[in-house]
Design an enzyme around this catalytic site. Structure first.
Site, PDB file in Angstrom:
ATOM      1  N   TYR A 288     109.459 111.213  36.441  1.00  0.00           N
ATOM      2  CA  TYR A 288     110.792 110.683  35.512  1.00  0.00           C
ATOM      3  C   TYR A 288     111.554 111.942  34.989  1.00  0.00           C
ATOM      4  CZ  TYR A 288     113.325 108.744  31.330  1.00  0.00           C
ATOM      5  OH  TYR A 288     114.157 108.366  30.277  1.00  0.00           O
TER       6      TYR A 288
ATOM      7  N   GLN B  56     117.414  98.099  27.257  1.00  0.00           N
ATOM      8  CA  GLN B  56     117.208  98.101  25.720  1.00  0.00           C
ATOM      9  C   GLN B  56     118.266  98.979  25.107  1.00  0.00           C
ATOM     10  OE1 GLN B  56     114.488 101.410  24.399  1.00  0.00           O
ATOM     11  NE2 GLN B  56     114.468 100.550  22.235  1.00  0.00           N
TER      12      GLN B  56
ATOM     13  N   ASP C  76     123.002  95.469  42.329  1.00  0.00           N
ATOM     14  CA  ASP C  76     121.615  96.293  42.380  1.00  0.00           C
ATOM     15  C   ASP C  76     122.258  97.762  42.714  1.00  0.00           C
ATOM     16  OD1 ASP C  76     119.704  97.693  43.240  1.00  0.00           O
ATOM     17  OD2 ASP C  76     118.691  96.124  44.892  1.00  0.00           O
ATOM     18  N   ILE C  77     121.880  98.601  42.025  1.00  0.00           N
ATOM     19  CA  ILE C  77     122.377 100.053  42.232  1.00  0.00           C
ATOM     20  C   ILE C  77     122.095 100.624  43.277  1.00  0.00           C
ATOM     21  CG2 ILE C  77     120.905 101.100  40.777  1.00  0.00           C
ATOM     22  CD1 ILE C  77     124.491 102.143  41.012  1.00  0.00           C
TER      23      ILE C  77
END
Ligand code: NAD
Ligand code: SER
Length: 316
Positions: free
Chosen positions: A142, A12, A52-53
């Site tokens: 989170y 986003q 891919d981190i």
């Protein structure tokens, strides 16, 4: 010359941030990367690298061999998804940050942007005009990962002089990409459903007030923070940032000014408890004083733009 890598560019925020950075610098200077194999349509106007981190070696090799100077690290699991996959959320949200902080510590990177969130606050935080410095006892995976990330960013800055900058974004509202699994997603979903069916069943209760921001403001804030002279940046954990605050009922009322037959119902789910632990509004005076932050979009203007631009076909 800057060479910027945006990790998590297909999401986003990333999709709009990449476009803004390419406008500011040049398309070639801003490499979009994401774990997605295919480059998302919206950011096809410049280079794309699938990364891919969590593959530390691959990320290190790419950054070093391509002489990347700045990284914007956006890959993460958001609040609602993180509650469903706590172990993986902790891994993704923390390991990637260390990979990037270490590259800067070793001198390979000049600047890092890493976003934090209003989720760093918790149920014991004063929730009206939440100050920059206050009680922080986040109760979600989170939020815990963002709070730990903030502490590590500040530590790398103080100890190793790493130029890392961060914002505690509120819930972000945009129409170009769908949101990725947060508690504030209702404030985006509602526009798609208002346009498509003139009705919406909200997963938060009617009086749940949360801090929100229209994406254009969030992107401008990010660019302005990254451009500010280092001596103006007094906070190396993350800056509070405020746009507007509203409840689902207030948002629905505003939408009804444009869609008079719009109706809203409420079926709060597990996200209600997350929302109840977050601030209602934010005091962002440090961002205003340090680097001149000022929002441009209030709720009325945001509602008009969203209703005009959301494309319900994106939901199919
Ligand atoms: P998003 O879920 O829309 O996008 C995240 C992107 O990261 C996705 O394109 C995904 O494919 C990618 N990704 C996931 N795993 C990856 C991996 N292993 N390697 C590389 N890429 C991977 O999220 P967003 O809303 O754009 O948020 C970006 C950042 O901003 C996150 O850190 C989030 O916590 C933070 N933030 C967002 C909001 C918001 O309201 N959107 C608010 C506060 C903070
Ligand atoms: N919008 C985000 C979420 O709801 C806040 O960080 O998870």
């Amino acid at each position: 010359m800057k060479k910027i890598l945006v990790i998590g560019a297909g999401g986003q925020i990333g999709s709009e941030l990449v476009l803004a950075l390419r406008n500011k610098y040049s398309a070639e200077q801003v490499i979009a990367s994401d774990v997605k194999e295919e480059c998302p349509e919206i950011i096809k106007n410049g280079p794309y690298k699938q990364l891919d981190i969590l593959n530390r070696d691959a990320v290190r090799e790419y950054v070093i061999t391509n002489e990347i100077t700045d990284v914007y690290l956006l890959a993460a699991l958001l609040s609602a998804t993180a509650e469903k996959h706590p172990d993986f959320a902790w891994k993704l949200n923390m390991e990637g940050l260390f990979t990037i902080l270490d590259l800067a510590k070793e001198g390979y990177l000049k600047q890092i942007f890493w976003p934090s969130s209003i989720a760093v606050f918790g149920p014991t935080t004063p929730n009206v005009n939440t100050p920059q410095y206050t009680v922080m006892e986040p109760s979600t995976v989170y939020g815990i990962s963002k709070q730990a990330g903030e502490r590590w960013c500040e530590y790398y800055n103080k100890k190793f002089n790493v130029d890392v900058r961060s914002i505690r974004y509120p819930g972000l509202i945009s129409y170009t990409s769908l949101p990725g699994g947060g508690t504030t997603d209702y404030a985006v979903d509602i526009f798609y459903k208002a346009k498509k069916d003139a009705k919406y069943d909200c997963f938060l209760s009617e009086n749940t007030e949360l801090p929100m921001m229209y994406m254009a403001d969030a992107i401008r804030a990010t660019v302005e923070l990254m451009q500010a002279p280092a001596e103006n940046i007094s906070i190396r954990s993350a800056y509070n940032l405020s746009g507007c605050s509203f409840t689902p009922a207030e948002l629905a009322e505003n939408i009804q000014k444009h869609v008079p037959n719009f109706t809203i119902t409420y079926s709060p789910d597990f996200r209600q408890q997350i929302a109840d632990s977050w601030p209602k509004s934010i005091d962002d005076s440090y961002a205003r004083n340090d680097w001149g932050w000022k929002e441009e979009f209030g709720t009325d203007k945001m509602v008009e733009i969203m209703l005009e631009n959301v494309n319900p076909a994106l939901l199919d």
